[in-house]
Design a protein around this motif. Structure first.
Motif, PDB file in Angstrom:
ATOM      1  N   LYS A 258       0.862  -1.188   0.000  1.00 39.71           N
ATOM      2  CA  LYS A 258       0.000   0.000   0.000  1.00 39.71           C
ATOM      3  C   LYS A 258       0.892   1.228   0.000  1.00 39.71           C
ATOM      4  O   LYS A 258       1.861   1.302   0.745  1.00 39.71           O
ATOM      5  CB  LYS A 258      -0.851   0.012   1.271  1.00 39.71           C
ATOM      6  CG  LYS A 258      -2.308  -0.364   1.009  1.00 39.71           C
ATOM      7  CD  LYS A 258      -3.126  -0.250   2.300  1.00 39.71           C
ATOM      8  CE  LYS A 258      -3.511   1.198   2.558  1.00 39.71           C
ATOM      9  NZ  LYS A 258      -3.775   1.504   3.939  1.00 39.71           N
ATOM     10  N   THR A 260       2.338   4.749   0.972  1.00 35.97           N
ATOM     11  CA  THR A 260       2.249   5.548   2.196  1.00 35.97           C
ATOM     12  C   THR A 260       1.488   6.836   1.885  1.00 35.97           C
ATOM     13  O   THR A 260       1.338   7.214   0.719  1.00 35.97           O
ATOM     14  CB  THR A 260       3.646   5.939   2.706  1.00 35.97           C
ATOM     15  OG1 THR A 260       4.298   6.736   1.709  1.00 35.97           O
ATOM     16  CG2 THR A 260       4.496   4.723   2.995  1.00 35.97           C
ATOM     17  N   GLN A 263       3.593   9.139  -0.110  1.00 39.54           N
ATOM     18  CA  GLN A 263       3.666   8.773  -1.530  1.00 39.54           C
ATOM     19  C   GLN A 263       2.408   9.215  -2.271  1.00 39.54           C
ATOM     20  O   GLN A 263       2.476   9.753  -3.370  1.00 39.54           O
ATOM     21  CB  GLN A 263       3.850   7.257  -1.681  1.00 39.54           C
ATOM     22  CG  GLN A 263       5.278   6.782  -1.437  1.00 39.54           C
ATOM     23  CD  GLN A 263       5.371   5.251  -1.378  1.00 39.54           C
ATOM     24  OE1 GLN A 263       4.552   4.600  -0.723  1.00 39.54           O
ATOM     25  NE2 GLN A 263       6.353   4.695  -2.057  1.00 39.54           N
ATOM     26  N   SER A 290      12.448   5.576   0.673  1.00 42.53           N
ATOM     27  CA  SER A 290      11.119   6.143   0.928  1.00 42.53           C
ATOM     28  C   SER A 290      10.138   5.780  -0.181  1.00 42.53           C
ATOM     29  O   SER A 290       8.957   6.072  -0.087  1.00 42.53           O
ATOM     30  CB  SER A 290      11.204   7.659   1.087  1.00 42.53           C
ATOM     31  OG  SER A 290      11.736   8.239  -0.076  1.00 42.53           O
ATOM     32  N   LYS A 292      10.495   6.252  -3.862  1.00 47.28           N
ATOM     33  CA  LYS A 292      10.326   7.195  -4.968  1.00 47.28           C
ATOM     34  C   LYS A 292      10.029   6.463  -6.279  1.00 47.28           C
ATOM     35  O   LYS A 292       9.311   6.967  -7.127  1.00 47.28           O
ATOM     36  CB  LYS A 292      11.600   8.048  -5.131  1.00 47.28           C
ATOM     37  CG  LYS A 292      11.848   8.944  -3.920  1.00 47.28           C
ATOM     38  CD  LYS A 292      13.039   9.843  -4.120  1.00 47.28           C
ATOM     39  CE  LYS A 292      14.365   9.115  -4.079  1.00 47.28           C
ATOM     40  NZ  LYS A 292      14.687   8.540  -2.756  1.00 47.28           N
ATOM     41  N   THR A 293      10.601   5.256  -6.394  1.00 48.72           N
ATOM     42  CA  THR A 293      10.424   4.535  -7.654  1.00 48.72           C
ATOM     43  C   THR A 293       8.953   4.246  -7.932  1.00 48.72           C
ATOM     44  O   THR A 293       8.487   4.409  -9.063  1.00 48.72           O
ATOM     45  CB  THR A 293      11.218   3.205  -7.625  1.00 48.72           C
ATOM     46  OG1 THR A 293      12.510   3.477  -7.090  1.00 48.72           O
ATOM     47  CG2 THR A 293      11.359   2.629  -9.006  1.00 48.72           C
ATOM     48  N   ALA A 294       8.242   3.841  -6.901  1.00 49.95           N
ATOM     49  CA  ALA A 294       6.828   3.519  -7.092  1.00 49.95           C
ATOM     50  C   ALA A 294       6.075   4.741  -7.611  1.00 49.95           C
ATOM     51  O   ALA A 294       5.203   4.637  -8.486  1.00 49.95           O
ATOM     52  CB  ALA A 294       6.214   3.037  -5.777  1.00 49.95           C
ATOM     53  N   ARG A 441       9.597  -0.669   8.419  1.00 54.55           N
ATOM     54  CA  ARG A 441      11.038  -0.543   8.186  1.00 54.55           C
ATOM     55  C   ARG A 441      11.732  -0.635   9.533  1.00 54.55           C
ATOM     56  O   ARG A 441      11.334   0.014  10.495  1.00 54.55           O
ATOM     57  CB  ARG A 441      11.363   0.844   7.606  1.00 54.55           C
ATOM     58  CG  ARG A 441      11.230   0.972   6.135  1.00 54.55           C
ATOM     59  CD  ARG A 441      12.225   0.136   5.384  1.00 54.55           C
ATOM     60  NE  ARG A 441      11.645  -0.332   4.146  1.00 54.55           N
ATOM     61  CZ  ARG A 441      11.484   0.435   3.084  1.00 54.55           C
ATOM     62  NH1 ARG A 441      11.884   1.688   3.113  1.00 54.55           N
ATOM     63  NH2 ARG A 441      10.922  -0.029   2.001  1.00 54.55           N
TER      64      ARG A 441
HETATM   65  P1  ADP Z   1      14.075   5.133  -3.016  1.00 55.79           P
HETATM   66  O1  ADP Z   1      13.174   6.217  -2.602  1.00 55.79           O
HETATM   67  O2  ADP Z   1      15.324   5.071  -2.215  1.00 55.79           O
HETATM   68  O3  ADP Z   1      14.343   5.105  -4.496  1.00 55.79           O
HETATM   69  P2  ADP Z   1      12.763   2.679  -3.605  1.00 55.79           P
HETATM   70  O4  ADP Z   1      11.779   3.244  -4.517  1.00 55.79           O
HETATM   71  O5  ADP Z   1      13.912   1.945  -4.193  1.00 55.79           O
HETATM   72  O6  ADP Z   1      13.307   3.813  -2.648  1.00 55.79           O
HETATM   73  O7  ADP Z   1      12.004   1.783  -2.554  1.00 55.79           O
HETATM   74  C1  ADP Z   1      12.700   1.027  -1.594  1.00 55.79           C
HETATM   75  C2  ADP Z   1      12.001  -0.281  -1.327  1.00 55.79           C
HETATM   76  O8  ADP Z   1      10.781  -0.054  -0.648  1.00 55.79           O
HETATM   77  C3  ADP Z   1      11.659  -1.037  -2.577  1.00 55.79           C
HETATM   78  O9  ADP Z   1      11.965  -2.392  -2.369  1.00 55.79           O
HETATM   79  C4  ADP Z   1      10.167  -0.823  -2.733  1.00 55.79           C
HETATM   80  O10 ADP Z   1       9.558  -1.911  -3.374  1.00 55.79           O
HETATM   81  C5  ADP Z   1       9.690  -0.693  -1.303  1.00 55.79           C
HETATM   82  N1  ADP Z   1       8.515   0.172  -1.130  1.00 55.79           N
HETATM   83  C6  ADP Z   1       8.228   1.317  -1.771  1.00 55.79           C
HETATM   84  N2  ADP Z   1       7.085   1.869  -1.322  1.00 55.79           N
HETATM   85  C7  ADP Z   1       6.614   1.043  -0.362  1.00 55.79           C
HETATM   86  C8  ADP Z   1       5.457   1.059   0.491  1.00 55.79           C
HETATM   87  N3  ADP Z   1       4.563   2.026   0.436  1.00 55.79           N
HETATM   88  N4  ADP Z   1       5.308   0.033   1.352  1.00 55.79           N
HETATM   89  C9  ADP Z   1       6.238  -0.949   1.433  1.00 55.79           C
HETATM   90  N5  ADP Z   1       7.333  -1.032   0.661  1.00 55.79           N
HETATM   91  C10 ADP Z   1       7.535  -0.041  -0.230  1.00 55.79           C
END
Ligand code: ADP
Ligand code: MG
Length: 682
Positions: A258, A260, A263, A290, A292-294, A441
């Protein structure tokens, strides 16, 4: 008029040797000389009574000489000279080493001024190697003396002399760089007074005024340049309007977690920009991990479903590959084609990738700098995402943007900086901040250790590997070098592989390896074929290996806090309890304080604030990290007040005169152009 670009070697007191020493300090021209600002000052202005002197302090005394110089030869090459002086309160012994030239310098009954370090014992007050002046002169004492950052070869006295000569040449001939009306309105002193007073202030009051003037100018010029850039984006250029009908909820629902609240919030901000006809130019800030990729995946989905292409640019091939996998995994179910473009791809394959991009068959391309090349053409590029933007210059971003027609731009950064600063520093970007980590986390336990704990650390690593985990080890250098104080990747590799961790698979990786080799090693690490991976900071950026649970950092004292925090973020990405071990050397207060901060907090924003506070902005916001010019005098932490003032001044100026064309503002335009030359041009 003075020629500020004149080579420093023509300044009085600078010969061919000295000029090399100056170059080492980054000083090449007369302008560099006079803008080489002091790092501190010594107040040799106000004399104290001998009886009031405190052990350890540096102080000025005005005294009468009451003895002849005594000369004590304690061994070959070491003679101590002592002189006794007195004022109305007490007597004091002055001590010099090997200063034979002082032997007959002082006369009994005459008055002198001495400035030096005080050594106070129960029965004796002493001053060590003081500098001096006769009663009526003011060469070494009697004023505020600037202290410069210098090298061993270039003494304070010589450097000070060179700068003094440089200032003499300039005289009062500097062209004013700020308009008169600003000087009056904000009570700011003129350029000539400021440059002299910053080096050789009459008193601390004039010093303050000089500093304020120079900081004000430095920040104002940067601010105007950045705001001007932003203005250009938002005014002249109409952006793409992405379809409101495309809902990102489809992707969100298919994610394995889900989002956050943070996000969701930033995603809304991004969608709003995308749906408006304004060109999005947004910075997405969020601590490592945090998520960001999603957010980027959702934005990309929206762009593609609105019939545009998306480019994702990242600084390393490793990261490109990882993002590519992520995008593909999440988006191929929606009939979206992703491709990867990095250097070193076979020609035939590359041609195919480029063709598909041009024809529009490929919807999303993830890549490195390779995306910037001329042959890379899009059918209709609509969204450009750059990750870890501090690695790319403003200009590089510009090249990619120009491959589309005013595409929306999303810049992602994991270097958290305090919001107030971000607003100001990234004046050319709108800002979204993810200020919340995904739930569950775990805190990464951090330990700072010196070499005495080496064995314990190694045993700990061994246990972790036996439990199935993997280890990162980061070193400051690639190879052993003349820099004896820092560990290198190859050195540690040999030691681990052949001595300490013979039973495990040890491998190394660094930026000098070929992309193919790096990729293979990272792949092996991901697939658990490597237990311990030794590297430079190449792994700093975004690599995701959930099974890695320990991050060991050698010579941690050599890295900035922000970098340490980034590195630490490489572990704790999976379900396992994770650790960061900072091996440090040296016992300096700064070092210990920095280690303590890392041990105590996991909050990137707090860490960056501390980093800023401790190092000043010079390094923190150095060109390297942020693509911005370095500040010569402003310290973003101390000068927050001026920074805020300057920001409102800049906005006011541009509201009235957005292109700085009014007669009264022309001078500002000139100063900006001179300062930024081509640096900010897009
Ligand atoms: P960054 O912001 O450092 O680029 P990432 O996008 O790589 O972070 O995300 C770090 C990890 O957290 C990844 O494995 C991702 O799948 C996971 N992740 C991202 N958003 C969530 C969320 N809302 N809940 C749980 N895990 C998440
Ligand atoms: Mg990332």
């Amino acid at each position: 008029m003075v020629d500020l670009l004149k080579d420093a070697k023509y300044i009085k007191g600078v010969g061919p040797n000295r000029v090399k020493q100056l170059n080492k300090l980054g000083i090449y021209t007369l302008e560099d000389v006079i803008t080489y600002y002091p790092r501190g000052y010594e107040d040799r202005g106000k004399a104290k009574l001998i009886a009031e002197l405190v052990d350890g302090e540096e102080a000025l005394i005005e005294v009468t000489c009451v003895s002849k110089m005594s000369e004590i030869k304690i061994r070959k090459n070491m003679t101590i000279y002592k002189l006794i002086v007195r004022d109305e309160s007490a007597t004091c012994t002055l001590t010099w080493f090997n200063s034979f030239y002082l032997k007959n310098k002082f006369k009994i009954g005459e008055k002198y001024k001495f400035f030096g370090k005080v050594k106070r014992r129960i029965n004796q007050i002493e001053m060590m190697s003081p500098v001096f002046d006769e009663e009526s002169t003011n060469k070494n004492t009697g004023k505020i003396i600037p202290i410069y950052s210098s090298t061993y070869e270039l003494s304070q006295n010589i450097l000070r002399g060179i700068i003094e000569n440089g200032l003499k040449e300039v005289g009062n001939e500097l062209t004013e760089s700020l308009p008169q009306y600003l000087l009056e309105q904000y009570g700011i002193i003129d350029a000539n007074t400021a440059i002299h007073q910053i080096h050789f202030p009459n008193n601390f009051n004039t010093y303050e005024k000089a500093r304020k003037r120079l900081v004000f100018e430095e920040l104002l010029i940067m601010q105007l340049a950045l705001l001007n850039l932003k203005e250009r984006y938002s005014k002249n250029e109409k952006g793409i309007v992405f379809s409101e009908k495309v809902k990102v909820s489809e992707v969100i629902d298919s994610l394995p977690f889900k989002l956050t609240n943070a996000q969701k919030r930033v995603l809304e901000e991004i969608e709003q920009d995308m749906e408006s006809n304004k060109m999005m130019n947004r910075l997405l800030q969020g601590d490592v991990g945090s998520g960001k990729t999603a957010v980027a995946i959702c934005a990309a989905y929206k762009a593609v479903k609105s019939k545009y292409q998306v480019a994702i640019m990242v600084p390393t091939a490793i990261l490109a590959k990882q993002h590519y996998e992520n995008f593909k995994n999440m988006l191929s179910q929606f009939d979206i084609n992703c491709e990867l473009l990095i250097s070193g791809i076979a020609k035939k394959q590359r041609t195919e990738i480029l063709d598909n991009l041009k024809s529009g068959k490929t919807n999303i391309i993830v890549g490195t700098h390779a995306l910037l090349e001329d042959e890379v053409e899009f059918k209709n590029l609509g969204l450009v995402v750059t990750d870890e933007q501090h690695r790319f210059g403003v200009r590089q971003r510009g090249i990619l943007n120009s491959k589309g027609l005013n595409p929306d731009v999303l810049v992602m950064s994991a270097t958290p900086i305090p919001r107030t600063l971000a607003l100001i520093l990234y004046g050319d970007l709108d800002i979204s901040i993810i200020d919340e980590l995904p739930p569950n986390r775990q805190k990464i336990d951090t330990f700072a250790v010196t070499s005495s704990k080496e064995n314990r650390v190694n045993n700990f690593i061994r246990e972790q590997i036996k439990e199935g985990r993997q280890i990162y080890v980061v070193c400051p250098l690639v190879e052993e070098s003349e820099e004896i104080n820092a560990k290198s990747v190859t050195e540690i590799f040999e030691k681990y592989k052949n001595e300490i961790f013979k039973e495990f698979n040890v491998e190394y990786i660094h930026g000098k390896l070929k992309p193919k080799e790096k990729e293979e090693i990272m792949q092996n690490f991901k697939n658990k074929k490597i237990d311990i991976l030794i590297s430079t900071t190449v792994i700093e950026v975004g690599v995701d290996v959930p099974n890695a649970s320990v991050m060991v950092i050698e010579n941690a004292e050599r890295f900035g806090l922000a970098t340490l925090h980034q590195l630490r973020g490489r572990v704790g990405r999976g379900q396992y309890k994770s650790y960061c071990i900072l091996k440090y050397k040296g016992n300096g207060e700064q070092t210990r304080e920095r280690m303590k901060i890392m041990v105590e907090t996991n909050d990137g924003f707090k860490i960056s604030e501390k980093d800023l506070e401790m190092r000043g902005s010079g390094e923190f916001f150095g060109t390297k990290q942020h693509g911005l010019p370095e500040f010569k005098i402003a310290n973003l932490f101390e000068d927050m007040q001026i920074l805020k003032q300057v920001q409102s001044v800049a906005i006011k100026i541009l509201q009235e005169d957005s292109n700085l064309e009014l007669e009264k503002n022309k001078i500002l335009k000139r100063t900006i152009n001179k300062k930024f030359k081509e640096r900010v041009e897009i």
